[in-house]
Design a protein around this motif. Structure first.
Motif, PDB file in Angstrom:
ATOM      1  N   GLY A 139       0.725  -1.245   0.152  1.00 17.66           N
ATOM      2  CA  GLY A 139       0.038   0.233  -0.152  1.00 17.66           C
ATOM      3  C   GLY A 139       0.690   1.197   0.488  1.00 17.66           C
ATOM      4  N   GLY A 140       2.119   0.760   0.556  1.00 16.62           N
ATOM      5  CA  GLY A 140       3.132   2.522   0.648  1.00 16.62           C
ATOM      6  C   GLY A 140       4.202   2.129  -0.202  1.00 16.62           C
ATOM      7  N   HIS A 141       4.408   1.461  -1.308  1.00 13.70           N
ATOM      8  CA  HIS A 141       5.837   0.917  -1.557  1.00 13.70           C
ATOM      9  C   HIS A 141       5.120  -0.038  -2.762  1.00 13.70           C
ATOM     10  CE1 HIS A 141       8.221   2.559   1.331  1.00 13.70           C
ATOM     11  NE2 HIS A 141       7.237   1.866   2.486  1.00 13.70           N
ATOM     12  N   PRO A 164       0.512   0.584  -5.851  1.00 17.27           N
ATOM     13  CA  PRO A 164      -1.157  -0.391  -6.306  1.00 17.27           C
ATOM     14  C   PRO A 164      -1.698  -0.348  -5.081  1.00 17.27           C
ATOM     15  CG  PRO A 164       1.341  -1.273  -7.335  1.00 17.27           C
ATOM     16  CD  PRO A 164       1.783  -0.243  -6.410  1.00 17.27           C
ATOM     17  N   GLY A 165      -1.226  -0.933  -4.394  1.00 24.87           N
ATOM     18  CA  GLY A 165      -2.232  -1.094  -2.783  1.00 24.87           C
ATOM     19  C   GLY A 165      -2.929   0.278  -2.705  1.00 24.87           C
ATOM     20  N   GLU A 166      -1.984   1.651  -3.118  1.00 26.38           N
ATOM     21  CA  GLU A 166      -3.145   2.404  -2.284  1.00 26.38           C
ATOM     22  C   GLU A 166      -3.861   2.615  -3.925  1.00 26.38           C
ATOM     23  OE1 GLU A 166      -0.046   5.273  -3.134  1.00 26.38           O
ATOM     24  OE2 GLU A 166      -1.649   6.776  -2.532  1.00 26.38           O
ATOM     25  N   ALA A 167      -4.073   2.433  -5.372  1.00 29.99           N
ATOM     26  CA  ALA A 167      -4.823   2.233  -6.417  1.00 29.99           C
ATOM     27  C   ALA A 167      -5.959   1.423  -6.150  1.00 29.99           C
ATOM     28  CB  ALA A 167      -4.233   2.312  -6.945  1.00 29.99           C
ATOM     29  N   GLY A 181      -8.681  -2.049   0.256  1.00 27.21           N
ATOM     30  CA  GLY A 181      -9.534  -2.196  -0.980  1.00 27.21           C
ATOM     31  C   GLY A 181      -9.136  -3.227  -1.754  1.00 27.21           C
ATOM     32  N   GLY A 182      -7.816  -3.790  -1.517  1.00 31.65           N
ATOM     33  CA  GLY A 182      -7.027  -4.812  -2.475  1.00 31.65           C
ATOM     34  C   GLY A 182      -8.289  -6.268  -2.019  1.00 31.65           C
ATOM     35  N   PRO A 183      -8.326  -6.448  -1.507  1.00 36.54           N
ATOM     36  CA  PRO A 183      -9.427  -8.172  -1.191  1.00 36.54           C
ATOM     37  C   PRO A 183     -10.388  -7.581  -1.821  1.00 36.54           C
ATOM     38  CG  PRO A 183      -8.540  -7.669   0.473  1.00 36.54           C
ATOM     39  CD  PRO A 183      -7.944  -6.649   0.244  1.00 36.54           C
ATOM     40  N   SER A 184     -11.613  -6.566  -1.858  1.00 36.98           N
ATOM     41  CA  SER A 184     -12.771  -6.532  -2.042  1.00 36.98           C
ATOM     42  C   SER A 184     -12.939  -6.157  -3.192  1.00 36.98           C
ATOM     43  CB  SER A 184     -13.173  -5.532  -1.317  1.00 36.98           C
ATOM     44  OG  SER A 184     -12.579  -4.034  -1.047  1.00 36.98           O
ATOM     45  N   LEU A 309       4.462 -13.495   5.775  1.00 37.37           N
ATOM     46  CA  LEU A 309       5.572 -12.615   6.091  1.00 37.37           C
ATOM     47  C   LEU A 309       5.905 -12.179   4.854  1.00 37.37           C
ATOM     48  CD1 LEU A 309       7.188 -16.034   6.627  1.00 37.37           C
ATOM     49  CD2 LEU A 309       6.471 -14.031   8.378  1.00 37.37           C
ATOM     50  N   CYS A 310       4.451 -11.392   4.050  1.00 34.66           N
ATOM     51  CA  CYS A 310       4.116 -10.830   2.848  1.00 34.66           C
ATOM     52  C   CYS A 310       4.225  -9.505   3.758  1.00 34.66           C
ATOM     53  CB  CYS A 310       3.814 -10.982   2.000  1.00 34.66           C
ATOM     54  SG  CYS A 310       4.323 -12.190   0.580  1.00 34.66           S
ATOM     55  N   THR A 311       3.520  -9.041   4.627  1.00 33.38           N
ATOM     56  CA  THR A 311       2.774  -8.063   5.285  1.00 33.38           C
ATOM     57  C   THR A 311       3.660  -6.919   6.164  1.00 33.38           C
ATOM     58  OG1 THR A 311       0.491  -9.040   6.480  1.00 33.38           O
ATOM     59  CG2 THR A 311       0.302  -8.297   3.953  1.00 33.38           C
ATOM     60  N   ASP A 312       3.508  -6.537   6.275  1.00 33.00           N
ATOM     61  CA  ASP A 312       4.083  -6.326   7.732  1.00 33.00           C
ATOM     62  C   ASP A 312       3.912  -6.986   9.077  1.00 33.00           C
ATOM     63  OD1 ASP A 312       5.256  -4.341   6.390  1.00 33.00           O
ATOM     64  OD2 ASP A 312       3.733  -1.984   7.083  1.00 33.00           O
ATOM     65  N   GLY A 354       8.159   7.166  -0.940  1.00 29.59           N
ATOM     66  CA  GLY A 354       7.918   6.996   0.476  1.00 29.59           C
ATOM     67  C   GLY A 354       7.253   6.543   0.716  1.00 29.59           C
ATOM     68  N   LYS A 355       6.683   6.547   1.968  1.00 29.79           N
ATOM     69  CA  LYS A 355       4.843   5.751   2.303  1.00 29.79           C
ATOM     70  C   LYS A 355       3.665   7.089   2.599  1.00 29.79           C
ATOM     71  CE  LYS A 355       5.975   1.912   4.709  1.00 29.79           C
ATOM     72  NZ  LYS A 355       5.018   0.395   5.823  1.00 29.79           N
ATOM     73  N   LYS A 356       2.541   6.227   1.950  1.00 31.49           N
ATOM     74  CA  LYS A 356       1.942   8.058   1.540  1.00 31.49           C
ATOM     75  C   LYS A 356       0.371   7.097   1.721  1.00 31.49           C
ATOM     76  CE  LYS A 356       2.858   9.003  -2.580  1.00 31.49           C
ATOM     77  NZ  LYS A 356       1.950   9.495  -3.573  1.00 31.49           N
TER      78      LYS A 356
HETATM   79  O1  KG4 Z   1       1.602  -4.738   2.490  1.00 34.15           O
HETATM   80  P1  KG4 Z   1       0.512  -4.209   2.907  1.00 34.15           P
HETATM   81  O2  KG4 Z   1       0.047  -5.179   4.074  1.00 34.15           O
HETATM   82  O3  KG4 Z   1       1.436  -2.984   3.999  1.00 34.15           O
HETATM   83  C1  KG4 Z   1       1.371  -1.333   3.436  1.00 34.15           C
HETATM   84  O4  KG4 Z   1       1.319  -0.983   2.490  1.00 34.15           O
HETATM   85  O5  KG4 Z   1       2.942  -1.827   4.449  1.00 34.15           O
HETATM   86  O6  KG4 Z   1      -0.231  -4.036   1.849  1.00 34.15           O
HETATM   87  C2  KG4 Z   1      -1.409  -2.771   2.144  1.00 34.15           C
HETATM   88  C3  KG4 Z   1      -2.129  -3.293   1.301  1.00 34.15           C
HETATM   89  C4  KG4 Z   1      -3.363  -2.757   0.853  1.00 34.15           C
HETATM   90  O7  KG4 Z   1      -3.093  -1.306  -0.270  1.00 34.15           O
HETATM   91  C5  KG4 Z   1      -4.453  -3.690   0.516  1.00 34.15           C
HETATM   92  O8  KG4 Z   1      -5.732  -2.882  -0.483  1.00 34.15           O
HETATM   93  C6  KG4 Z   1      -3.356  -4.273  -0.552  1.00 34.15           C
HETATM   94  O9  KG4 Z   1      -2.068  -3.968   0.248  1.00 34.15           O
HETATM   95  N1  KG4 Z   1      -3.520  -5.878  -0.390  1.00 34.15           N
HETATM   96  C7  KG4 Z   1      -3.982  -6.528  -1.909  1.00 34.15           C
HETATM   97  C8  KG4 Z   1      -4.753  -7.802  -1.492  1.00 34.15           C
HETATM   98  N2  KG4 Z   1      -4.536  -7.941  -0.335  1.00 34.15           N
HETATM   99  C9  KG4 Z   1      -4.140  -6.417   0.145  1.00 34.15           C
HETATM  100  N3  KG4 Z   1      -4.145  -5.391  -2.912  1.00 34.15           N
HETATM  101  C10 KG4 Z   1      -4.743  -6.705  -3.959  1.00 34.15           C
HETATM  102  N4  KG4 Z   1      -5.155  -7.972  -3.671  1.00 34.15           N
HETATM  103  C11 KG4 Z   1      -5.166  -8.637  -2.374  1.00 34.15           C
HETATM  104  N5  KG4 Z   1      -6.107  -9.697  -2.709  1.00 34.15           N
END
Ligand code: KG4
Ligand code: ZN
Length: 360
Positions: A139-141, A164-167, A181-184, A309-312, A354-356
């Motif tokens: 979500g930030g990188h 992309p996570g932010e998008a 938003g990613g999972p939904s 282990l992929c997320t924080d 950066g992180k945003k």
């Molecule tokens: O790595 P993370 O837990 O936290 C940081 O951003 O540091 O990533 C969270 C991001 C969120 O923007 C979330 O919507 C996205 O990852 N995400 C996904 C999915 N699961 C989580 N994006 C797309 N598809 C997913 N299934």
């Protein structure tokens, strides 16, 4: 043979309070306290609230991790802590806590770059050998890194604006779908037609592997508004079609840019070519499947660590600390918290580095 090391890891750079104990490549315990509920009403992470919550919860989190791992401070070789980049109040909470523990126990203190934690995770989970290619996408990188050593990273591309996570999160908000938003969006996309809305693939035809995702968000807004203008609202099928079209655009960009990043990496003639992915977006099946197929065609191992282990998390911080310790490095009580800390010191700063967004 190197001696076995047991490291306590502490992570507090964004909205997860985490502690973990790692022994060599075994995760003995990994505890993560999320803060989603605390920030929900604000539509994004509030730095002050995050920092206060870290300060309140860190000691409980560490106690829980030590108990779960079945170890005491006497069994540890060092304390590793995220020293940046991230929200400075949160990073400070972790660094101060780690300094206190180090001063009280006499254990060595090791400051870790949070991004190095993500980037070294495939060595913890799959014992990858250097050099390997890494796509860090959260979500930030969003960046491609060639990891050649625990402190040797070459950034060969990344987003010039949004991650992309932010998008995904913004798209969900625009479509009235829940956060994160990613999972939904992924769930809605399952029953959608990805060809209904021809969305742009930004920078796809530009050379190199830099990416841009902010235009995609504007395109989704326009597509949504045209449906609403025509029908007076969004039906479930419209949400599904918009989600599928958006996911297809993001996936196409990530895969094409990964193909180019792989070209650069494979030119180094690595002995055992490997491409690893980390960050929340690595959970997306379309992205994972696309990258797996790409790697299979290039005889390159594709590594996607388990999602926890992929997320924080703090296991990645403990492991990155372990590699620093093996290299004979450690810090002292002058260790400072850094809001910005690029992994590739030679690369020019990028807007999107950066992180945003929702997670910053
Ligand atoms: O790595 P993370 O837990 O936290 C940081 O951003 O540091 O990533 C969270 C991001 C969120 O923007 C979330 O919507 C996205 O990852 N995400 C996904 C999915 N699961 C989580 N994006 C797309 N598809 C997913 N299934
Ligand atoms: Zn992270």
């Amino acid at each position: 043979m190197t001696r076995s090391l047991t490291i306590l890891g502490i992570e507090s750079s964004c909205d997860d309070t985490a502690a973990a104990v790692v022994r060599d490549c075994d995760v003995l315990a990994s505890v993560v306290y999320g803060q989603t509920a605390l920030h929900a009403e604000f539509g994004g992470v509030v730095p002050e609230i995050a920092a206060r919550a870290h300060a309140e919860k860190l000691d409980h989190c560490i106690e829980e991790a030590l108990a779960e791992a079945g170890v005491t401070f006497a069994d540890l070789d060092a304390i590793a802590v995220t020293a940046g980049p991230g929200l400075i109040g949160g990073v400070l909470s972790g660094v101060m806590c780690a300094k206190g523990l180090s001063a009280a126990t006499g254990l060595p203190l090791i400051g870790v770059n949070h991004l190095a934690g993500h980037a070294l995770t495939p060595r913890l989970t799959d014992q990858l050998t250097y050099p390997y290619l890494m796509l860090l996408v959260s979500g930030g990188h969003c960046q491609f890194l060639i990891a050649a050593g625990h402190d040797s990273f070459q950034r060969i591309g990344g987003t010039i604006d949004d991650a992309p996570g932010e998008a995904f999160d913004k798209t969900a908000r625009l479509l009235g779908l829940p956060q994160p938003g990613g999972p939904s969006v992924e769930k809605a996309a399952k029953t959608g037609d990805a060809r209904r809305f021809p969305l742009p693939r930004p920078l796809l035809n530009q050379p190199g592997c830099d990416m841009s995702f902010s235009g995609l968000k504007t395109a989704i807004l326009r597509a949504r508004d045209s449906v609403v203008a025509e029908k007076g609202g969004l039906a479930t099928q419209d949400q599904a079609d918009l989600s599928a079209s958006f996911q297809a655009a993001i996936t196409d960009v990530l895969i094409e840019k990964s193909r180019r990043a792989l070209d650069t990496y494979l030119a180094l003639n690595p002995e055992k070519p490997a491409f690893a992915i980390a960050g929340g977006v690595a959970a997306n099946t379309a992205v994972r499947d696309g990258l797996m197929a790409l790697c299979a065609g290039l005889e390159t191992d594709f590594v996607a660590p388990p999602l926890r282990l992929c997320t924080d998390n703090a296991a990645m911080i403990a492991y990155a600390g372990l590699e620093r310790m093996q290299a004979g490095e450690q810090d002292d009580l002058t260790l400072s918290a850094r809001p910005r800390w690029p992994l590739d010191k030679r690369a020019a700063p990028m807007l999107g580095s950066g992180k945003k967004g929702a997670k910053a």
